[in-house]
Design a protein around this motif. Sequence first.
Motif, PDB file in Angstrom:
ATOM      1  N   VAL A   6       0.837  -1.197   0.000  1.00 40.11           N
ATOM      2  CA  VAL A   6       0.000   0.000   0.000  1.00 40.11           C
ATOM      3  C   VAL A   6       0.872   1.248   0.000  1.00 40.11           C
ATOM      4  N   ALA A   7       1.847   1.307   0.940  1.00 40.84           N
ATOM      5  CA  ALA A   7       2.705   2.496   1.040  1.00 40.84           C
ATOM      6  C   ALA A   7       3.530   2.690  -0.221  1.00 40.84           C
ATOM      7  N   CYS A   8       4.074   1.607  -0.739  1.00 41.07           N
ATOM      8  CA  CYS A   8       4.916   1.680  -1.930  1.00 41.07           C
ATOM      9  C   CYS A   8       4.109   2.102  -3.150  1.00 41.07           C
ATOM     10  N   GLY A   9       2.823   1.811  -3.138  1.00 39.44           N
ATOM     11  CA  GLY A   9       1.977   2.120  -4.284  1.00 39.44           C
ATOM     12  C   GLY A   9       1.394   3.507  -4.289  1.00 39.44           C
ATOM     13  N   ILE A  10       1.617   4.275  -3.221  1.00 39.63           N
ATOM     14  CA  ILE A  10       1.065   5.630  -3.157  1.00 39.63           C
ATOM     15  C   ILE A  10       1.858   6.556  -4.075  1.00 39.63           C
ATOM     16  N   THR A  11       1.159   7.261  -4.928  1.00 39.53           N
ATOM     17  CA  THR A  11       1.793   8.205  -5.837  1.00 39.53           C
ATOM     18  C   THR A  11       1.802   9.589  -5.209  1.00 39.53           C
ATOM     19  N   GLY A  12       2.972  10.203  -5.157  1.00 36.60           N
ATOM     20  CA  GLY A  12       3.070  11.535  -4.583  1.00 36.60           C
ATOM     21  C   GLY A  12       4.479  11.811  -4.109  1.00 36.60           C
ATOM     22  N   ALA A  13       4.637  12.824  -3.305  1.00 38.03           N
ATOM     23  CA  ALA A  13       5.964  13.210  -2.831  1.00 38.03           C
ATOM     24  C   ALA A  13       6.537  12.184  -1.884  1.00 38.03           C
ATOM     25  N   SER A  14       5.711  11.701  -0.926  1.00 39.27           N
ATOM     26  CA  SER A  14       6.223  10.745   0.042  1.00 39.27           C
ATOM     27  C   SER A  14       5.096   9.923   0.632  1.00 39.27           C
ATOM     28  N   ALA A  15       5.494   8.767   1.189  1.00 39.21           N
ATOM     29  CA  ALA A  15       4.566   7.883   1.884  1.00 39.21           C
ATOM     30  C   ALA A  15       5.274   7.352   3.120  1.00 39.21           C
ATOM     31  N   LYS A  16       4.494   7.026   4.150  1.00 35.22           N
ATOM     32  CA  LYS A  16       5.089   6.575   5.406  1.00 35.22           C
ATOM     33  C   LYS A  16       4.480   5.242   5.835  1.00 35.22           C
ATOM     34  N   LEU A  17       5.361   4.261   6.098  1.00 35.42           N
ATOM     35  CA  LEU A  17       4.953   2.983   6.673  1.00 35.42           C
ATOM     36  C   LEU A  17       5.240   3.051   8.169  1.00 35.42           C
ATOM     37  N   VAL A  18       4.204   2.962   8.989  1.00 33.75           N
ATOM     38  CA  VAL A  18       4.328   3.172  10.427  1.00 33.75           C
ATOM     39  C   VAL A  18       4.311   1.829  11.152  1.00 33.75           C
TER      40      VAL A  18
END
Length: 413
Positions: free
Chosen positions: A53-65
Amino acid sequence: MQELVAWFLITGLISFHITYSDAQPADVNVIENGANGDGKTDSTRAFNKAWDVACGITGASAKLVVPQGRFLVKQTTFKGPCKAAKIIVELGGTIVAPDTPKAWDGLDAGVWLVFEAVNGMTLDGLGNKGGFNGNGKGWWDQSCRYHPDLVCCTKLAPTSLKFFKSNNLRIKGVNIVQSPQTHVLLFKTDRVTIDSVNIDSPKDSPNTDGIHIQSANGVSISNCKIKNGDDNISIGDHCLNIKINNIECGPGGHGISIGSLGKDGGQVEVRNIHVKNVSFTDTTNGARIKTWQVGKGVVQNVIYEDIKLEACEAPIVIDQNYCAVRGACKEKAGSGVQISDVVFKNFHGTAALAETIQMGCSKSFPCKGITLDAIDLSPAKGVPCKAICTDAHGTEKGTVKPGPCLLAQANEL
């Protein structure tokens, strides 16, 4: 419009590749994807799902918590490339490996967690609150290195964290403990920063290198504490522009080593290595360069400076006749790795062995351009220190104790 969005949600046609604004990273919590922080429940699938899910987010950044807790995760690979320009893995808790080698049955026993083709990632342990526990004891207990008589002994054990074909990485404030074998492996990576990482395994744990770098360019390691059973930091073949600063090594470990290089007769290139402000406490070695006779290529432009030593067995070592069994590989004419332009500067402290400075260079490819500058080493156990140099050419500056050792520069012969 709301009815249309609701219809897409119900029918499952909305993809995970969601675009978020550049203002803040989109958070993906592993618990919300099925992980359990009790340290017993297998959370591997949940972590893989959250990563996707996190890796698939398109944009500047994504965070896996990864929040507080202990999360059992079996051998797995987190693959890129990711859609986000940057991906942050935020570790508030500890990711734990299985406590038995049997958990690797049918899996790759050489690794535990792999990050592959992931660019622009930050692995953040939130000031050493979070990290990884490799549960290595089960592997150490069946290691062929220490238990060759066991029917089930093994030479292979998992590396805890492997970063493969990944660039622009930052690893900061992470604890990595009890690794079955190497704690951190950088392989075919460029532009990596490792800062304030604590590595801790017993000094007698077999083959537990702290950080191993292989085929890498532009790596910076700083402000780390490393206790382990093999090289504290090791630099392998094809490494360029490596900076290591402010490191505490020991108790335990075999020093900060270049090599061993050229074992299978391949071409070696290691250049521009700068090691500064390091302490070695109760380690077997300090600064060490080790090459096999069959290797080819160069080790060039290396600086070890501002080094403090306490009961380090052998503070300065160059060994061009490195061998799996010490002393068993004799001089071999016509081959070798050329070692040149190496500086050992401002070494102070105590040595536990008599042979404090050891430079065993090749007759075919003697070491050249070696500098010993401001070396002041005393015995830790009352045994007089001595320097033994063979085919090592260079210059000694200021106090060199023990010494003298080096031959005149090769171009002056």
